[in-house]
Enzyme design. Structure first.
Site, PDB file in Angstrom:
ATOM      1  N   ASP A  42       0.838  -1.206   0.000  1.00 43.40           N
ATOM      2  CA  ASP A  42       0.000   0.000   0.000  1.00 43.40           C
ATOM      3  C   ASP A  42       0.860   1.237   0.000  1.00 43.40           C
ATOM      4  O   ASP A  42       1.998   1.218   0.459  1.00 43.40           O
ATOM      5  CB  ASP A  42      -0.787   0.066   1.324  1.00 43.40           C
ATOM      6  CG  ASP A  42      -2.045  -0.748   1.266  1.00 43.40           C
ATOM      7  OD1 ASP A  42      -2.262  -1.429   0.273  1.00 43.40           O
ATOM      8  OD2 ASP A  42      -2.798  -0.668   2.253  1.00 43.40           O
ATOM      9  N   LYS A  64      -3.836   2.652  -3.251  1.00 43.08           N
ATOM     10  CA  LYS A  64      -4.563   2.762  -1.986  1.00 43.08           C
ATOM     11  C   LYS A  64      -4.223   4.012  -1.220  1.00 43.08           C
ATOM     12  O   LYS A  64      -3.969   3.977  -0.022  1.00 43.08           O
ATOM     13  CB  LYS A  64      -4.321   1.535  -1.101  1.00 43.08           C
ATOM     14  CG  LYS A  64      -5.095   0.317  -1.526  1.00 43.08           C
ATOM     15  CD  LYS A  64      -5.874  -0.202  -0.346  1.00 43.08           C
ATOM     16  CE  LYS A  64      -7.020  -1.088  -0.795  1.00 43.08           C
ATOM     17  NZ  LYS A  64      -7.985  -1.285   0.238  1.00 43.08           N
ATOM     18  N   MET A 179      -9.621   8.376   8.189  1.00 45.98           N
ATOM     19  CA  MET A 179     -10.169   8.740   6.867  1.00 45.98           C
ATOM     20  C   MET A 179     -11.219   9.833   6.983  1.00 45.98           C
ATOM     21  O   MET A 179     -12.183   9.859   6.212  1.00 45.98           O
ATOM     22  CB  MET A 179     -10.790   7.498   6.188  1.00 45.98           C
ATOM     23  CG  MET A 179      -9.788   6.383   5.977  1.00 45.98           C
ATOM     24  SD  MET A 179     -10.552   4.866   5.356  1.00 45.98           S
ATOM     25  CE  MET A 179     -11.260   4.179   6.849  1.00 45.98           C
TER      26      MET A 179
HETATM   27  N1  SAH Z   1      -4.943  -0.168   8.653  1.00 47.53           N
HETATM   28  C1  SAH Z   1      -4.606   1.202   8.927  1.00 47.53           C
HETATM   29  C2  SAH Z   1      -5.743   2.143   8.607  1.00 47.53           C
HETATM   30  C3  SAH Z   1      -6.129   2.155   7.170  1.00 47.53           C
HETATM   31  S1  SAH Z   1      -7.350   3.361   6.812  1.00 47.53           S
HETATM   32  C4  SAH Z   1      -4.174   1.324  10.382  1.00 47.53           C
HETATM   33  O1  SAH Z   1      -4.357   0.395  11.172  1.00 47.53           O
HETATM   34  O2  SAH Z   1      -3.625   2.366  10.730  1.00 47.53           O
HETATM   35  C5  SAH Z   1      -6.377   4.718   6.307  1.00 47.53           C
HETATM   36  C6  SAH Z   1      -6.442   5.834   7.324  1.00 47.53           C
HETATM   37  O3  SAH Z   1      -5.585   5.535   8.411  1.00 47.53           O
HETATM   38  C7  SAH Z   1      -5.962   7.162   6.826  1.00 47.53           C
HETATM   39  O4  SAH Z   1      -6.971   7.848   6.112  1.00 47.53           O
HETATM   40  C8  SAH Z   1      -5.633   7.859   8.112  1.00 47.53           C
HETATM   41  O5  SAH Z   1      -6.798   8.333   8.743  1.00 47.53           O
HETATM   42  C9  SAH Z   1      -5.090   6.730   8.940  1.00 47.53           C
HETATM   43  N2  SAH Z   1      -3.622   6.666   8.906  1.00 47.53           N
HETATM   44  C10 SAH Z   1      -2.870   5.621   8.540  1.00 47.53           C
HETATM   45  N3  SAH Z   1      -1.551   5.909   8.668  1.00 47.53           N
HETATM   46  C11 SAH Z   1      -1.502   7.165   9.121  1.00 47.53           C
HETATM   47  C12 SAH Z   1      -0.435   8.038   9.466  1.00 47.53           C
HETATM   48  N4  SAH Z   1       0.852   7.674   9.354  1.00 47.53           N
HETATM   49  N5  SAH Z   1      -0.746   9.267   9.906  1.00 47.53           N
HETATM   50  C13 SAH Z   1      -2.025   9.659  10.036  1.00 47.53           C
HETATM   51  N6  SAH Z   1      -3.048   8.889   9.728  1.00 47.53           N
HETATM   52  C14 SAH Z   1      -2.803   7.653   9.274  1.00 47.53           C
END
Ligand code: SAH
Length: 525
Positions: A42, A64, A179
């Site tokens: 991703d 993604k 998100m």
């Molecule tokens: N599986 C991931 C989430 C996927 S959905 C997890 O467990 O973190 C994607 C969302 O995750 C993004 O839109 C954001 O809201 C958040 N996200 C993921 N990585 C991030 C990061 N480094 N900083 C801020 N938000 C993050």
């Protein structure tokens, strides 16, 4: 289910890459990557992790990022199944945790349905770990004893929406919304309408746990506006609850002096890793811009002569002036079909601890490591050796870099030694310096610059077209007074001069400096 073409049974690993910092993947995740034949990754997974995969592995970017799907979910599922059925070891590398809004569950179902064995390797979700790196604990005694992680992807005004904001508004203490950057107004409004007070602390953490991390804080009533003004973009975490009020105390930069700092490392790539590891351990982001590359430049006649005298055990001393000289010399010997036994008749002198360690790593012990590591100090130390080790009247071999200073060979000759200089390599600026790091330096994005030898200073100046002014506002840290003097001659104001010449010594001097500066500025506040 039958295996692939050669009868092998494939396997897929759904690996959580953690919230952004490549160091926050699990050990099991890294091990899966190291054995992978195919990696589907991703955009949110830190790309540095791809370096862990074998060179010959197939790397597939599945996109993604919000609104940009290089591959649809159906295509991703199909690709996983296809590679699995072909008998390959497939890693599906996903940001955060694979089962937190990552559609990892759907991928596991697809694999299970197709009969491809699969292992889930959980990761640190950004909802908890990213928040922590932003300075916000998801729970806190007395402030929050429950939390919910919610998708902000849906339109909160739609009646058939799956998220019930009005019910969630007061049901849990901390609300972490993923998100949600595109819908801050609607979500905040829905929460307030659901009974959450507008003055509840809230925050946004953009690009959590990466060098680009940004945090905005405000009350729930104002957060959408404040985020807009600050230009906060996806990916970001939106958090609502009293814990967001702790950010002013727990921001990483307040907890540790090096946290979040972009630290420039100018030494060679092979030498950089020890320093980079020490910096990372304290939350800094190392920026590697090797100002020196070691290029092999061996004079074959000099080499043949040195080997001849070594063979006859005619050298009383071999003097190594750097770790590079040790490695270059021993590599050259090996290439010629010789090895360390050729050094059996000589005493070994290592200038500085790093050089002594390099010898040790090649199975050799230094007979002498002069405390004073410059040329004059070495001549002095060698001259004061007892009779059978004396340099006067003896033959000395000096493997070294092209263009190295003459102080040492001249000094040794002055006390009556026969010195054979053996040029092995040229320490020169890299032909193709990493563009990203160079751009970061030019744009003034470096917080701290480290220099471990004078040539790192002069070569960096060369790479920047003679002008070190982009480092004007950076903290400048040098090893020893000679390097500091070179930096000053190039117009830099040197803040830290490490007396202990090891990498640990440099980092220690740097963190002390930053810590005292931080304490002073807080007292002034
Ligand atoms: N599986 C991931 C989430 C996927 S959905 C997890 O467990 O973190 C994607 C969302 O995750 C993004 O839109 C954001 O809201 C958040 N996200 C993921 N990585 C991030 C990061 N480094 N900083 C801020 N938000 C993050």
């Amino acid at each position: 289910m039958s295996g692939g073409q050669d009868g092998r049974l494939g396997h897929a690993w759904l690996v959580g890459a953690g919230p952004g910092d490549p160091g926050l993947i699990t050990v099991a995740g890294v091990e899966a990557l190291r054995r992978a034949e195919v990696v589907l990754y991703d955009r949110l997974a830190p790309h540095e992790l791809l370096d862990e995969a074998p060179r010959e592995a197939m790397l597939i970017d599945v996109g993604k990022a919000a609104g940009d799907h290089t591959m649809t979910q159906e295509e991703i599922n199909a690709a996983l199944v296809e590679h699995g059925l072909a008998g390959r070891r497939v890693v599906r590398l996903k940001g955060g945790d694979p089962y937190v809004f990552g559609r990892g569950g759907e991928e596991a179902v697809a694999l299970a349905t197709a009969g491809v064995p699969c292992t889930v390797v959980p990761g640190i979700t950004s909802a908890i770990g990213g928040l922590a790196r932003g300075g916000i604990p998801v729970t806190h005694r007395g402030l929050a004893s429950s939390f919910a992680v919610i998708t902000g992807h849906e339109d909160p005004t739609k009646p058939e929406a799956a998220v019930h904001w009005e019910r969630l508004a007061t049901a849990v203490d901390t609300l972490v919304i993923l998100m949600g950057v595109g819908r801050l107004d609607g979500i905040a409004q829905a929460l307030i309408e659901g009974g959450r007070p507008a003055e509840t602390p809230a925050a946004l953490v953009q690009d959590a746990a990466t060098p680009g991390q940004r945090v905005a804080t405000a009350s729930l009533g104002r957060i959408a506006e404040v985020a807009r003004e600050a230009g906060i973009r996806a990916p970001a975490l939106f958090v609502v609850g009293d814990v967001a009020g702790l950010q002013s105390i727990l921001a990483p930069a307040r907890l540790a002096p090096l946290a979040g700092k972009q630290v420039l490392i100018t030494r060679t790539r092979t030498q950089a890793s020890a320093l980079a590891d020490l910096l990372r351990a304290e939350g800094a982001h190392p920026v590697l811009l090797p100002a020196i590359e070691v290029e092999r430049r061996v004079d074959d006649r000099d080499l043949a002569k040195a080997v001849h005298h070594l063979d006859l055990r005619e050298y009383r001393w071999v003097v190594f002036t750097s770790a590079n000289a040790v490695d270059a010399f021993l590599d050259v010997l090996l290439d010629r079909g010789e090895d360390v036994r050729l050094l059996g008749g000589a005493n070994l002198c290592a200038i500085g601890d790093a050089t002594a360690r390099a010898l040790r790593a090649r199975g050799l012990r230094a007979d002498m490591v002069p405390a004073d590591a410059d040329g004059e100090g070495v001549v002095d130390a060698l001259r004061r050796q007892p009779h059978d080790l004396a340099v006067t009247g003896a033959r000395v071999l000096l493997p070294r870099a092209e263009g190295a200073r003459d102080v040492l060979p001249q000094g040794l000759r002055e006390v009556g030694a026969t010195v054979d200089e053996l040029t092995l390599y040229l320490a020169a600026p890299p032909a193709e310096p990493p563009a990203g790091a160079l751009d970061l330096v030019r744009s003034g994005g470096i917080d701290v610059a480290t220099f471990t030898s004078s040539s790192t200073v002069t070569n960096l100046a060369g790479l920047l077209g003679g002008d070190l002014s982009p480092l004007r506002d950076a903290v400048i840290a040098c090893i020893g007074p000679v390097v500091a003097k070179t930096a000053e001659e190039h117009g830099l104001r040197v803040d830290v001069v490490a007396e202990d010449r090891s990498m640990a010594g440099l980092v220690e001097a740097l963190r002390r400096y930053l810590h005292s500066r931080q304490t002073t500025s807080e007292e002034a506040r």
